[in-house]
Design a protein around this motif. Structure first.
Motif, PDB file in Angstrom:
ATOM      1  N   LYS A  80      22.745 -25.510 -18.252  1.00 57.96           N
ATOM      2  CA  LYS A  80      22.541 -25.648 -16.808  1.00 57.96           C
ATOM      3  C   LYS A  80      23.836 -26.123 -16.168  1.00 57.96           C
ATOM      4  O   LYS A  80      24.420 -27.122 -16.604  1.00 57.96           O
ATOM      5  CB  LYS A  80      21.420 -26.676 -16.528  1.00 57.96           C
ATOM      6  N   TYR A  81      24.277 -25.407 -15.152  1.00 58.33           N
ATOM      7  CA  TYR A  81      25.579 -25.668 -14.540  1.00 58.33           C
ATOM      8  C   TYR A  81      25.472 -25.655 -13.017  1.00 58.33           C
ATOM      9  O   TYR A  81      24.629 -24.963 -12.445  1.00 58.33           O
ATOM     10  CB  TYR A  81      26.597 -24.605 -14.994  1.00 58.33           C
ATOM     11  N   ASP A  82      26.373 -26.419 -12.382  1.00 52.94           N
ATOM     12  CA  ASP A  82      26.433 -26.426 -10.913  1.00 52.94           C
ATOM     13  C   ASP A  82      27.405 -25.373 -10.404  1.00 52.94           C
ATOM     14  O   ASP A  82      27.250 -24.843  -9.310  1.00 52.94           O
ATOM     15  CB  ASP A  82      26.875 -27.818 -10.431  1.00 52.94           C
ATOM     16  N   THR A  83      28.436 -25.092 -11.214  1.00 50.16           N
ATOM     17  CA  THR A  83      29.434 -24.089 -10.824  1.00 50.16           C
ATOM     18  C   THR A  83      29.672 -23.166 -12.013  1.00 50.16           C
ATOM     19  O   THR A  83      29.907 -23.645 -13.128  1.00 50.16           O
ATOM     20  CB  THR A  83      30.777 -24.764 -10.467  1.00 50.16           C
TER      21      THR A  83
ATOM     22  N   ASN B 134      21.938 -24.653 -11.985  1.00 52.64           N
ATOM     23  CA  ASN B 134      21.134 -25.751 -11.467  1.00 52.64           C
ATOM     24  C   ASN B 134      20.730 -25.427 -10.039  1.00 52.64           C
ATOM     25  O   ASN B 134      21.397 -24.630  -9.369  1.00 52.64           O
ATOM     26  CB  ASN B 134      21.978 -27.044 -11.444  1.00 52.64           C
TER      27      ASN B 134
ATOM     28  N   LEU C  38      36.360 -33.232 -13.844  1.00 48.52           N
ATOM     29  CA  LEU C  38      35.092 -32.497 -13.895  1.00 48.52           C
ATOM     30  C   LEU C  38      34.667 -32.252 -15.341  1.00 48.52           C
ATOM     31  O   LEU C  38      35.498 -32.214 -16.245  1.00 48.52           O
ATOM     32  CB  LEU C  38      35.199 -31.168 -13.148  1.00 48.52           C
ATOM     33  N   GLU C  39      33.372 -32.094 -15.523  1.00 47.34           N
ATOM     34  CA  GLU C  39      32.836 -31.807 -16.843  1.00 47.34           C
ATOM     35  C   GLU C  39      32.778 -30.291 -16.995  1.00 47.34           C
ATOM     36  O   GLU C  39      32.078 -29.614 -16.233  1.00 47.34           O
ATOM     37  CB  GLU C  39      31.427 -32.400 -16.942  1.00 47.34           C
TER      38      GLU C  39
ATOM     39  N   GLY D 269      23.272 -24.608  -7.251  1.00 40.90           N
ATOM     40  CA  GLY D 269      24.505 -24.202  -7.946  1.00 40.90           C
ATOM     41  C   GLY D 269      25.068 -22.887  -7.420  1.00 40.90           C
ATOM     42  O   GLY D 269      24.394 -22.144  -6.718  1.00 40.90           O
TER      43      GLY D 269
ATOM     44  N   THR E  13      32.370 -27.897  -8.367  1.00 45.97           N
ATOM     45  CA  THR E  13      31.796 -29.252  -8.368  1.00 45.97           C
ATOM     46  C   THR E  13      30.833 -29.385  -9.547  1.00 45.97           C
ATOM     47  O   THR E  13      30.370 -28.386 -10.095  1.00 45.97           O
ATOM     48  CB  THR E  13      30.970 -29.522  -7.086  1.00 45.97           C
ATOM     49  N   GLY E  14      30.535 -30.609  -9.906  1.00 48.67           N
ATOM     50  CA  GLY E  14      29.505 -30.885 -10.920  1.00 48.67           C
ATOM     51  C   GLY E  14      29.880 -30.370 -12.295  1.00 48.67           C
ATOM     52  O   GLY E  14      31.041 -30.342 -12.679  1.00 48.67           O
ATOM     53  N   ARG E  15      28.847 -29.944 -13.011  1.00 52.45           N
ATOM     54  CA  ARG E  15      29.056 -29.379 -14.349  1.00 52.45           C
ATOM     55  C   ARG E  15      29.495 -27.924 -14.203  1.00 52.45           C
ATOM     56  O   ARG E  15      28.820 -27.124 -13.560  1.00 52.45           O
ATOM     57  CB  ARG E  15      27.721 -29.402 -15.087  1.00 52.45           C
TER      58      ARG E  15
END
Ligand code: SAH
Length: 240
Positions: free
Chosen positions: A121-124, A153, A85-86, A156, A63-65
């Motif tokens: 900074k990353y969520d995954t 993050n 996704l980014e 994360g 998920t997320g970045r």
């Protein structure tokens, strides 16, 4: 040396050949612990449907970045990008990064995960295809988790697959012949060769889930066993 060059990057050479010509020669793998082997280069270009269940599960949980560590040909990054996704893909192989950009990975960079200059900074954080391998040795786990703290993050998580190599040491009677003096049994060395391109020997870590959980806890991380594969392999989720 933090990144490779085309002259010592056999896997990158194989990936580039396959991308340009739709086929590749033998990508040979040597190890002091195992017999000579090869990596089927075609499989480095697997589509989401061709991916093993553990990898498909990891992609569903992303998920997320997203940071795809050691992204290779970009197979996971491309799938996630198509889902909206980014994604940022990093690899130490210049040839692989070039192929990723040509294949449409929007954000592919020549970066070593352990480079102190590398921030973000990353969520995954995805580490797939025995993603623990990049850590190299058990003794590097604290440094790895420190880096993860900087990159994650709040909330994360890291999605990593690995295998317990204990089956290699199992005797017929079910007992194990592991020599503890040899260090942890999942620490191996590999060297690759493609055509006339020879790589340097590198350390590659296979880690069982219990040992991973132990080191994760030492660094303040929780480890969850998301799914087990058919042959001592598993997908773990690690978070603070
Ligand atoms: N994840 C891809 C490729 C796995 S092969 C897939 O599943 O198909 C492992 C990749 O990690 C190689 O492309 C290698 O160049 C890269 N790699 C190894 N050490 C690395 C490091 N310290 N930082 C970033 N990438 C690394």
């Amino acid at each position: 040396m933090l990144t490779l060059t085309p002259t010592n990057d056999p896997m990158g050479a194989a990936i580039a050949d396959y991308w340009k010509h739709g086929k590749a020669a033998r990508l040979q793998v040597f190890s002091s612990q195992f017999d000579e082997d090869e990596i089927p280069v075609r499989e480095l270009f697997r589509t989401d449907k061709q991916m093993p269940l553990l990898e498909r599960t990891a992609l569903q949980l992303a998920t997320g970045r997203v940071l795809d560590v050691g992204a290779g040909s970009g197979c996971h990054s491309l799938t996630l990008q198509e889902r909206g996704l980014e994604v940022e893909a990093i690899d130490i192989s210049p040839l692989s990064v070039q192929v990723m950009l040509e294949r449409g990975v929007k954000n592919a960079r020549l970066v070593n995960l352990f480079d102190e200059q590398f921030v973000g900074k990353y969520d995954t954080i995805l580490m797939l295809m025995n993603g623990s391998g990049i850590i190299g040795k058990i003794e590097k786990l604290p440094q790895f988790f420190q880096k993860m703290k900087l990159l994650l993050n709040p909330g994360g998580r890291i999605l990593m697959d690995s295998s317990d190599l204990r089956y290699l040491f199992e005797e017929e009677d079910g007992s194990f012949s592991i020599d503890l003096a040899d260090g942890y049994y999942g620490e191996v060395d590999f060297r690759m060769k493609y055509k006339n391109v020879e790589g340097e020997s590198f350390d590659w870590l296979y880690i069982d889930f219990n040992t991973l959980s132990y080191y994760a806890a030492e660094s303040g991380f929780k480890a969850e066993l998301v799914k087990e594969g058919k042959h001592y392999d598993y997908l773990a989720c690690l978070h603070l």
